[in-house]
Design a protein around this motif. Structure first.
Motif, PDB file in Angstrom:
ATOM      1  N   LEU A 170      45.317  -7.568 -52.406  1.00 19.16           N
ATOM      2  CA  LEU A 170      45.201  -8.081 -53.512  1.00 19.16           C
ATOM      3  C   LEU A 170      46.526  -7.857 -54.379  1.00 19.16           C
ATOM      4  O   LEU A 170      47.071  -6.674 -54.259  1.00 19.16           O
ATOM      5  CB  LEU A 170      44.203  -7.644 -54.325  1.00 19.16           C
ATOM      6  CG  LEU A 170      43.738  -7.645 -55.694  1.00 19.16           C
ATOM      7  CD1 LEU A 170      43.598  -8.933 -55.951  1.00 19.16           C
ATOM      8  CD2 LEU A 170      42.592  -6.889 -56.423  1.00 19.16           C
ATOM      9  N   MET A 171      46.904  -8.645 -55.119  1.00 18.71           N
ATOM     10  CA  MET A 171      48.065  -8.608 -56.270  1.00 18.71           C
ATOM     11  C   MET A 171      47.632  -9.113 -57.474  1.00 18.71           C
ATOM     12  O   MET A 171      47.256 -10.353 -57.565  1.00 18.71           O
ATOM     13  CB  MET A 171      49.333  -9.323 -55.569  1.00 18.71           C
ATOM     14  CG  MET A 171      49.815  -9.035 -54.343  1.00 18.71           C
ATOM     15  SD  MET A 171      51.124  -9.664 -53.692  1.00 18.71           S
ATOM     16  CE  MET A 171      52.537  -8.512 -54.277  1.00 18.71           C
ATOM     17  N   VAL A 172      47.766  -8.439 -58.408  1.00 15.01           N
ATOM     18  CA  VAL A 172      47.370  -8.820 -59.861  1.00 15.01           C
ATOM     19  C   VAL A 172      48.610  -8.768 -60.619  1.00 15.01           C
ATOM     20  O   VAL A 172      49.340  -7.711 -60.749  1.00 15.01           O
ATOM     21  CB  VAL A 172      46.430  -7.893 -60.349  1.00 15.01           C
ATOM     22  CG1 VAL A 172      46.129  -8.149 -61.684  1.00 15.01           C
ATOM     23  CG2 VAL A 172      45.422  -7.838 -59.376  1.00 15.01           C
ATOM     24  N   PHE A 173      49.208  -9.977 -61.405  1.00 19.36           N
ATOM     25  CA  PHE A 173      50.320  -9.871 -62.076  1.00 19.36           C
ATOM     26  C   PHE A 173      50.229 -10.930 -63.415  1.00 19.36           C
ATOM     27  O   PHE A 173      49.206 -11.912 -62.984  1.00 19.36           O
ATOM     28  CB  PHE A 173      51.608 -10.153 -61.299  1.00 19.36           C
ATOM     29  CG  PHE A 173      51.721 -11.563 -60.454  1.00 19.36           C
ATOM     30  CD1 PHE A 173      52.290 -12.555 -60.942  1.00 19.36           C
ATOM     31  CD2 PHE A 173      50.877 -11.553 -59.399  1.00 19.36           C
ATOM     32  CE1 PHE A 173      52.019 -13.931 -60.533  1.00 19.36           C
ATOM     33  CE2 PHE A 173      50.974 -13.036 -58.777  1.00 19.36           C
ATOM     34  CZ  PHE A 173      51.571 -13.985 -59.142  1.00 19.36           C
ATOM     35  N   ALA A 174      50.893 -10.961 -64.458  1.00 14.89           N
ATOM     36  CA  ALA A 174      50.751 -11.969 -65.350  1.00 14.89           C
ATOM     37  C   ALA A 174      52.220 -12.483 -65.556  1.00 14.89           C
ATOM     38  O   ALA A 174      53.401 -11.954 -65.242  1.00 14.89           O
ATOM     39  CB  ALA A 174      50.561 -11.247 -66.875  1.00 14.89           C
ATOM     40  N   ARG A 175      52.414 -13.898 -66.087  1.00 11.41           N
ATOM     41  CA  ARG A 175      53.848 -14.427 -66.123  1.00 11.41           C
ATOM     42  C   ARG A 175      53.674 -15.387 -67.496  1.00 11.41           C
ATOM     43  O   ARG A 175      52.670 -15.801 -68.020  1.00 11.41           O
ATOM     44  CB  ARG A 175      54.018 -15.308 -65.154  1.00 11.41           C
ATOM     45  CG  ARG A 175      55.379 -16.164 -65.122  1.00 11.41           C
ATOM     46  CD  ARG A 175      55.385 -16.754 -63.723  1.00 11.41           C
ATOM     47  NE  ARG A 175      57.225 -17.225 -63.523  1.00 11.41           N
ATOM     48  CZ  ARG A 175      57.353 -18.434 -63.578  1.00 11.41           C
ATOM     49  NH1 ARG A 175      56.646 -19.272 -64.182  1.00 11.41           N
ATOM     50  NH2 ARG A 175      58.798 -18.758 -63.595  1.00 11.41           N
ATOM     51  N   ASP A 176      54.677 -14.997 -68.185  1.00 11.24           N
ATOM     52  CA  ASP A 176      54.748 -15.748 -69.660  1.00 11.24           C
ATOM     53  C   ASP A 176      55.665 -17.009 -69.506  1.00 11.24           C
ATOM     54  O   ASP A 176      56.032 -17.478 -68.539  1.00 11.24           O
ATOM     55  CB  ASP A 176      55.287 -14.875 -70.767  1.00 11.24           C
ATOM     56  CG  ASP A 176      56.778 -14.142 -70.515  1.00 11.24           C
ATOM     57  OD1 ASP A 176      57.578 -15.061 -69.845  1.00 11.24           O
ATOM     58  OD2 ASP A 176      57.211 -13.288 -71.308  1.00 11.24           O
ATOM     59  N   THR A 177      55.681 -17.784 -70.791  1.00 12.45           N
ATOM     60  CA  THR A 177      56.324 -19.076 -70.644  1.00 12.45           C
ATOM     61  C   THR A 177      57.583 -18.813 -70.341  1.00 12.45           C
ATOM     62  O   THR A 177      58.337 -19.892 -69.986  1.00 12.45           O
ATOM     63  CB  THR A 177      55.869 -19.621 -71.737  1.00 12.45           C
ATOM     64  OG1 THR A 177      56.272 -18.831 -73.010  1.00 12.45           O
ATOM     65  CG2 THR A 177      54.485 -20.109 -72.008  1.00 12.45           C
ATOM     66  N   SER A 196      54.188  -3.414 -52.036  1.00 12.01           N
ATOM     67  CA  SER A 196      53.399  -4.415 -51.354  1.00 12.01           C
ATOM     68  C   SER A 196      52.020  -4.525 -51.960  1.00 12.01           C
ATOM     69  O   SER A 196      51.731  -3.722 -52.843  1.00 12.01           O
ATOM     70  CB  SER A 196      53.353  -4.186 -49.932  1.00 12.01           C
ATOM     71  OG  SER A 196      54.570  -4.121 -49.261  1.00 12.01           O
ATOM     72  N   ALA A 197      51.519  -5.596 -51.628  1.00 18.29           N
ATOM     73  CA  ALA A 197      50.247  -5.841 -52.137  1.00 18.29           C
ATOM     74  C   ALA A 197      49.356  -4.694 -51.731  1.00 18.29           C
ATOM     75  O   ALA A 197      49.614  -4.039 -50.893  1.00 18.29           O
ATOM     76  CB  ALA A 197      49.630  -7.197 -51.263  1.00 18.29           C
ATOM     77  N   ILE A 198      48.155  -4.543 -52.508  1.00 17.56           N
ATOM     78  CA  ILE A 198      47.463  -3.405 -52.186  1.00 17.56           C
ATOM     79  C   ILE A 198      46.085  -3.507 -51.356  1.00 17.56           C
ATOM     80  O   ILE A 198      45.579  -4.711 -51.204  1.00 17.56           O
ATOM     81  CB  ILE A 198      46.489  -2.657 -53.482  1.00 17.56           C
ATOM     82  CG1 ILE A 198      45.881  -3.780 -54.331  1.00 17.56           C
ATOM     83  CG2 ILE A 198      47.604  -2.272 -54.571  1.00 17.56           C
ATOM     84  CD1 ILE A 198      45.071  -3.388 -55.563  1.00 17.56           C
ATOM     85  N   PRO A 199      46.079  -2.726 -50.417  1.00 18.59           N
ATOM     86  CA  PRO A 199      44.840  -3.271 -49.506  1.00 18.59           C
ATOM     87  C   PRO A 199      43.467  -2.800 -50.144  1.00 18.59           C
ATOM     88  O   PRO A 199      43.291  -1.880 -51.161  1.00 18.59           O
ATOM     89  CB  PRO A 199      44.987  -1.986 -48.342  1.00 18.59           C
ATOM     90  CG  PRO A 199      45.657  -0.959 -48.969  1.00 18.59           C
ATOM     91  CD  PRO A 199      46.522  -1.471 -49.967  1.00 18.59           C
TER      92      PRO A 199
END
Length: 266
Positions: A170-177, A196-199
């Motif tokens: 799993l990967m969790v992230f945010a992106r702005d404009t 890396s992505a977390i197991p």
């Protein structure tokens, strides 16, 4: 994040149905005087409300007292309603179901869809439906509520996930404009590193990720992404994919992504 308390494990055991009657009494006597344990109880209560496999309030109480659930009187209304048995000084922390739905990110496959709350759900691959992520806003002092459509700059966020499709990472992230990317899981604070992505384990049970994380978010529109993967990507690899365009078209085979449109309010 809230400081730890030695009695926090009692809260967890209460909600898993594994607490003993002496520890149940100890927990209930302790909760009114401990903000940290109350915060954990509230968060676990929200998780229990969203998890159909979790023991309901009546069952938890019966187990804590060493009784069968049938030995307790059934409250009016639905027995599974956690509010019926919740201590009264927590009632303000329990959000309505309509608000709770605002913070649930759901993958609906195979077609893309937008639900009534404005969430955009996308799938890339052949996994079944209902990979989910819950997002929580952690207020100063540790009080936790499900995240709505707005948040403040430097808002501390915590997450819980459900993985019925047995994705491995799993990967969790945010992106702005402006294209800035803010990483939540994995956490990325050292520019010289490349985590890396977390197991993640498989299963339909909601599992809480262990950290609450804040970033200096810029005011304006913000998109929160949760990407479930079969093989791990690094944060640099994911950012390279994000720069290429729509995640639907660039993610590896078998990956699922779901996105939530938010607004950062100064």
């Amino acid at each position: 994040m809230s400081p730890s308390c030695d009695l926090l494990p009692l809260v967890d055991r209460h909600f898993s149905g594994r607490i003993t009657p002496p520890d149940e009494q100890r927990m209930r006597e302790h909760l009114p005087d401990c903000a940290h344990c109350r915060e954990r109880y509230e968060r676990q209560l929200l998780l229990a409300r969203m998890d159909p496999s979790a023991p309901d309030a009546r069952t938890r109480l019966a187990r804590g007292l060493g009784l069968g659930a049938s030995a307790l009187p059934r409250p009016e209304g639905r027995a599974s309603d956690a509010r019926a048995n919740a201590p009264r000084w927590w009632h303000l922390a329990l959000v309505p179901v309509a608000v709770a739905c605002l913070a649930m990110l759901v993958v609906r496959l195979p077609s893309a869809a937008t639900d009534d709350t404005g969430f955009t759900a996308r799938g890339a691959g052949n996994a079944a439906a209902q990979a989910r992520l819950l997002a929580y806003a952690v207020a100063p002092g540790g009080h936790t509520t499900l995240l709505g459509p707005t948040l403040r700059p430097e808002q501390e966020l915590a997450f819980a996930f459900r993985n019925p499709d047995a994705h491995r990472f799993l990967m969790v992230f945010a992106r702005d404009t402006a294209g800035r990317v803010y990483w939540y899981h994995p956490s990325w604070t050292d520019p010289a590193s490349n985590p890396s992505a977390i197991p993640i384990p498989a299963g339909d049970t909601l599992r809480e990720l262990p950290e609450a994380i804040s970033h200096p978010l810029a005011p304006g529109a913000l998109t929160l992404h949760a990407v479930f993967l079969e093989s791990p990507l690094t944060v640099r690899q994911m950012e390279s994919l994000v720069e290429q365009g729509d995640l639907d078209t660039v993610l590896p085979v078998g990956a699922d992504v779901t996105s939530l449109q938010l607004r950062v309010i100064p």
